[in-house]
Design a protein around this motif. Sequence first.
Motif, mmCIF file in Angstrom:
data_model
loop_
_atom_site.group_PDB
_atom_site.id
_atom_site.type_symbol
_atom_site.label_atom_id
_atom_site.label_comp_id
_atom_site.label_asym_id
_atom_site.label_seq_id
_atom_site.Cartn_x
_atom_site.Cartn_y
_atom_site.Cartn_z
ATOM 1 N N ALA A 37 0.811 -1.214 0.000
ATOM 2 C CA ALA A 37 0.000 0.000 0.000
ATOM 3 C C ALA A 37 0.846 1.266 0.000
ATOM 4 C CB ALA A 37 -0.921 0.013 1.222
ATOM 5 N N GLY A 38 1.981 1.248 0.737
ATOM 6 C CA GLY A 38 2.739 2.493 0.830
ATOM 7 C C GLY A 38 4.214 2.342 1.025
ATOM 8 N N GLY A 39 4.788 1.204 0.739
ATOM 9 C CA GLY A 39 6.229 1.013 0.886
ATOM 10 C C GLY A 39 6.669 1.123 2.329
ATOM 11 N N GLU A 40 7.861 1.686 2.547
ATOM 12 C CA GLU A 40 8.396 1.801 3.898
ATOM 13 C C GLU A 40 7.520 2.702 4.757
ATOM 14 O OE1 GLU A 40 12.397 3.083 3.746
ATOM 15 O OE2 GLU A 40 13.137 1.264 2.734
ATOM 16 N N LYS A 41 6.935 3.712 4.142
ATOM 17 C CA LYS A 41 6.036 4.578 4.906
ATOM 18 C C LYS A 41 4.843 3.791 5.426
ATOM 19 C CE LYS A 41 7.190 8.909 2.544
ATOM 20 N NZ LYS A 41 6.658 10.045 1.733
ATOM 21 N N GLY A 42 4.402 2.804 4.652
ATOM 22 C CA GLY A 42 3.291 1.981 5.094
ATOM 23 C C GLY A 42 3.636 1.167 6.323
ATOM 24 N N VAL A 43 4.859 0.624 6.401
ATOM 25 C CA VAL A 43 5.286 -0.136 7.575
ATOM 26 C C VAL A 43 5.366 0.766 8.797
ATOM 27 C CG1 VAL A 43 7.140 -1.532 8.552
ATOM 28 C CG2 VAL A 43 6.531 -1.784 6.139
ATOM 29 N N LEU A 44 5.944 1.959 8.635
ATOM 30 C CA LEU A 44 6.037 2.909 9.750
ATOM 31 C C LEU A 44 4.649 3.313 10.215
ATOM 32 C CD1 LEU A 44 7.714 4.714 11.602
ATOM 33 C CD2 LEU A 44 7.720 6.449 9.778
ATOM 34 N N ARG A 45 3.759 3.532 9.261
ATOM 35 C CA ARG A 45 2.384 3.903 9.639
ATOM 36 C C ARG A 45 1.717 2.774 10.421
ATOM 37 N NH1 ARG A 45 -2.626 3.115 7.207
ATOM 38 N NH2 ARG A 45 -4.187 4.710 7.733
ATOM 39 N N LEU A 46 2.028 1.543 10.061
ATOM 40 C CA LEU A 46 1.462 0.394 10.768
ATOM 41 C C LEU A 46 1.895 0.387 12.231
ATOM 42 C CD1 LEU A 46 -0.334 -1.863 9.592
ATOM 43 C CD2 LEU A 46 1.703 -3.294 9.496
ATOM 44 N N LEU A 47 3.162 0.635 12.456
ATOM 45 C CA LEU A 47 3.677 0.657 13.830
ATOM 46 C C LEU A 47 3.071 1.817 14.618
ATOM 47 C CD1 LEU A 47 7.440 -0.120 13.085
ATOM 48 C CD2 LEU A 47 5.687 -1.695 13.913
ATOM 49 N N LEU A 48 2.947 2.981 13.972
ATOM 50 C CA LEU A 48 2.351 4.125 14.658
ATOM 51 C C LEU A 48 0.879 3.870 14.980
ATOM 52 C CD1 LEU A 48 3.950 7.087 12.674
ATOM 53 C CD2 LEU A 48 4.542 6.274 14.975
ATOM 54 N N LEU A 49 0.189 3.156 14.097
ATOM 55 C CA LEU A 49 -1.217 2.822 14.368
ATOM 56 C C LEU A 49 -1.336 1.935 15.608
ATOM 57 C CD1 LEU A 49 -2.777 2.097 10.843
ATOM 58 C CD2 LEU A 49 -3.374 3.947 12.431
ATOM 59 N N ALA A 50 -0.466 0.922 15.702
ATOM 60 C CA ALA A 50 -0.500 0.035 16.868
ATOM 61 C C ALA A 50 -0.248 0.812 18.152
ATOM 62 C CB ALA A 50 0.531 -1.079 16.705
ATOM 63 N N LEU A 51 0.713 1.733 18.124
ATOM 64 C CA LEU A 51 1.009 2.548 19.302
ATOM 65 C C LEU A 51 -0.159 3.468 19.632
ATOM 66 C CD1 LEU A 51 3.060 3.406 21.433
ATOM 67 C CD2 LEU A 51 3.973 5.066 19.789
ATOM 68 N N ALA A 52 -0.766 4.057 18.602
ATOM 69 C CA ALA A 52 -1.886 4.977 18.827
ATOM 70 C C ALA A 52 -3.088 4.251 19.436
ATOM 71 C CB ALA A 52 -2.276 5.656 17.516
ATOM 72 N N VAL A 53 -3.402 3.070 18.914
ATOM 73 C CA VAL A 53 -4.532 2.309 19.460
ATOM 74 C C VAL A 53 -4.256 1.927 20.915
ATOM 75 C CG1 VAL A 53 -5.802 0.140 19.279
ATOM 76 C CG2 VAL A 53 -5.266 1.449 17.218
ATOM 77 N N SER A 54 -3.045 1.519 21.229
ATOM 78 C CA SER A 54 -2.692 1.142 22.596
ATOM 79 C C SER A 54 -2.832 2.320 23.551
ATOM 80 C CB SER A 54 -1.262 0.600 22.633
ATOM 81 O OG SER A 54 -1.121 -0.522 21.794
ATOM 82 N N LEU A 55 -2.310 3.469 23.150
ATOM 83 C CA LEU A 55 -2.422 4.657 23.998
ATOM 84 C C LEU A 55 -3.875 5.104 24.126
ATOM 85 C CD1 LEU A 55 0.688 6.717 22.821
ATOM 86 C CD2 LEU A 55 0.440 5.251 24.849
ATOM 87 N N GLY A 56 -4.656 4.972 23.038
ATOM 88 C CA GLY A 56 -6.066 5.320 23.121
ATOM 89 C C GLY A 56 -6.814 4.445 24.126
ATOM 90 N N LEU A 57 -6.517 3.143 24.136
ATOM 91 C CA LEU A 57 -7.131 2.245 25.117
ATOM 92 C C LEU A 57 -6.744 2.628 26.537
ATOM 93 C CD1 LEU A 57 -6.596 -1.160 23.286
ATOM 94 C CD2 LEU A 57 -8.793 -0.043 23.708
ATOM 95 N N THR A 58 -5.477 3.010 26.743
ATOM 96 C CA THR A 58 -5.030 3.413 28.079
ATOM 97 C C THR A 58 -5.745 4.672 28.536
ATOM 98 O OG1 THR A 58 -2.846 2.455 27.628
ATOM 99 C CG2 THR A 58 -3.010 3.999 29.457
ATOM 100 N N VAL A 59 -5.930 5.633 27.628
ATOM 101 C CA VAL A 59 -6.631 6.870 27.983
ATOM 102 C C VAL A 59 -8.085 6.578 28.323
ATOM 103 C CG1 VAL A 59 -7.438 9.081 27.085
ATOM 104 C CG2 VAL A 59 -5.085 8.340 26.652
ATOM 105 N N LEU A 60 -8.755 5.750 27.523
ATOM 106 C CA LEU A 60 -10.143 5.396 27.814
ATOM 107 C C LEU A 60 -10.264 4.717 29.173
ATOM 108 C CD1 LEU A 60 -11.295 4.045 24.331
ATOM 109 C CD2 LEU A 60 -12.094 6.135 25.446
ATOM 110 N N ARG A 61 -9.345 3.813 29.462
ATOM 111 C CA ARG A 61 -9.377 3.124 30.761
ATOM 112 C C ARG A 61 -9.118 4.113 31.894
ATOM 113 N NH1 ARG A 61 -9.043 -2.111 32.731
ATOM 114 N NH2 ARG A 61 -7.955 -2.325 34.713
ATOM 115 N N PHE A 62 -8.187 5.031 31.680
ATOM 116 C CA PHE A 62 -7.896 6.027 32.706
ATOM 117 C C PHE A 62 -9.140 6.865 33.016
ATOM 118 C CE2 PHE A 62 -6.627 10.202 34.149
ATOM 119 C CZ PHE A 62 -5.658 9.933 35.113
ATOM 120 N N VAL A 63 -9.825 7.323 31.975
ATOM 121 C CA VAL A 63 -11.024 8.143 32.175
ATOM 122 C C VAL A 63 -12.083 7.376 32.955
ATOM 123 C CG1 VAL A 63 -12.944 9.285 30.990
ATOM 124 C CG2 VAL A 63 -10.597 9.559 30.152
#
Length: 541
Positions: free
Chosen positions: A306-332
């Motif tokens: 889908a996007g070459g190396e940028k696609g792989v980096l975006r994949l890792l950032l998505l995983a981190l973003a979802v994890s942090l989003g879950l932590t924020v929801l749990r914190f609230v």
Amino acid sequence: MGSVELVLAMLLAVIASGYVVRMLPFPLPLPLVQIALGAVIEGVFGHGVTLEPDIFFLLFLPPLLFLDGWRIPKVGLFRDKGTIIELAFGLVVFTVLGAGFFIHWLVPGMPLPVAFALAAIVAPTDPVAVSSIASRVPIPPRLMHILEGEALLNDASGLVCFRFAVTAAVTGHFSLASAATTFVWVVLAGLACGVAVTLGISAAQRYLSRKVGEESGSPILINLLTPFGAYLAAEHLNASGILGAVAAGVTMSYVELSGRAGASTRVRRAAVWDAVQFSFNGVMFVLLGEQLPDIISRAADAAEAAGGEKGVLRLLLLALAVSLGLTVLRFVWVWVSLRLTLLRTGRQDQQTKVTRFKLVLVTSLAGVRGAITMAGILTLPLFMPGGAPLPGRHLAIFLAAGVILVSLVLASIALPPLLRSLTLPEEPAGAAQEDLARHEAAVAALKAVEQASHEQLHVDPEIQASAIERVMGIYRHRLGSGDTLDPARLRMADEAERNFRLAALAAEREAILGLARHERISDETARKLLREIDLVEARYR
């Protein structure tokens, strides 16, 4: 590598993980080491196992959830039932809605029902991983009981939400009324099955044992099979097998209060269950590690296309973003929940506010995900009814794996320093209850010895008097020689006596082993005496 060799390799990985985590110069959670060893088995040696979710749920979950329900303190479970229910059910629904819309916003190409399914399967927490992370810096007992109770119940609510989200993704239809009715049935019928199966099996075992007797290993084997019976019975009724196994374990703890099991049975059964718990917990994370190379490979291929190396980096950032989003929801959610329940006090000083914030932060970071999340996400269907591939399936699986790893790493880094600085009021109830139990048991023992002395008239009076004095002296010491010692000094005296007795038992064991090594006594005699010493030592340890 054949199936038998693969199972042996996974068990060896579980054993090796225990040694590796102790050899590391820095603290690392045991589940992370086991995941890494599983990835090594699959990625380096090219041998792994395909995780079959249905088999996984049937084989691993019933005994582990049964044991957790059996051993969790019931006083704490029912005392904080309001908070536990809020976390186990309310937080799951809140996470599904919040994280579902958040994931859909991050990845517009992922259908909203698939995003809800991913949010539902990452909502349940894993108490095994939390316990391992907090092993070096223990979590306060009351907080740990709340986390354990939450994890026992939120698996069922998460999987129910996951089931309806998958149905909506495949069929395009969702009925709130049908979902609510099904949820009530799944919960109530699952709990009822667990209670009924445990009570029925226990009654049948008692009847057969009284009528025809039983082999010494039968009670332990029956105990091991009980959670599977509860799980299968609940699943047969389209209820929650997970809640059935939990309810069976809780019911078993009350069945045990009848005291029908013998001392030797309890000792051997505890050893068997400890081995099952250690091996099954470890194999779960090794299996998770074995899935990672293939999951990462497929997700990376899709990202590169889908996007070459940028696609792989975006994949890792998505995983981190979802994890942090879950932590924020749990914190609230935890912040609001604890302010309304556990932390509603009249004190408003700065120290109380700091403690509140740290407690909420610890509870939020302790929401670690585990192998149940991975097994559940792998049940996503491959195709839509028309034969087209399910959109976003590989990405959802990768994000679920990323959430597991990020939550483990984040908790392992942040929890230890937070727990060291967290100070909560002590709970003296446990010590007071132990003092009461020891006192009442000692009084009952003295009465029983006195009664037995009148019944055993055939024993030589001098020998009997000496034996009675020795036994009664132990319990008089426990009672503090007429209540002259306060409970704190009595506990200190018991601790000192424990150390002396352990030293004496160690000397006894070494003497017997020495006699056996020099063939002055037989192996059979040595084993018999060593078992007696081991049983006595087990009491003091």
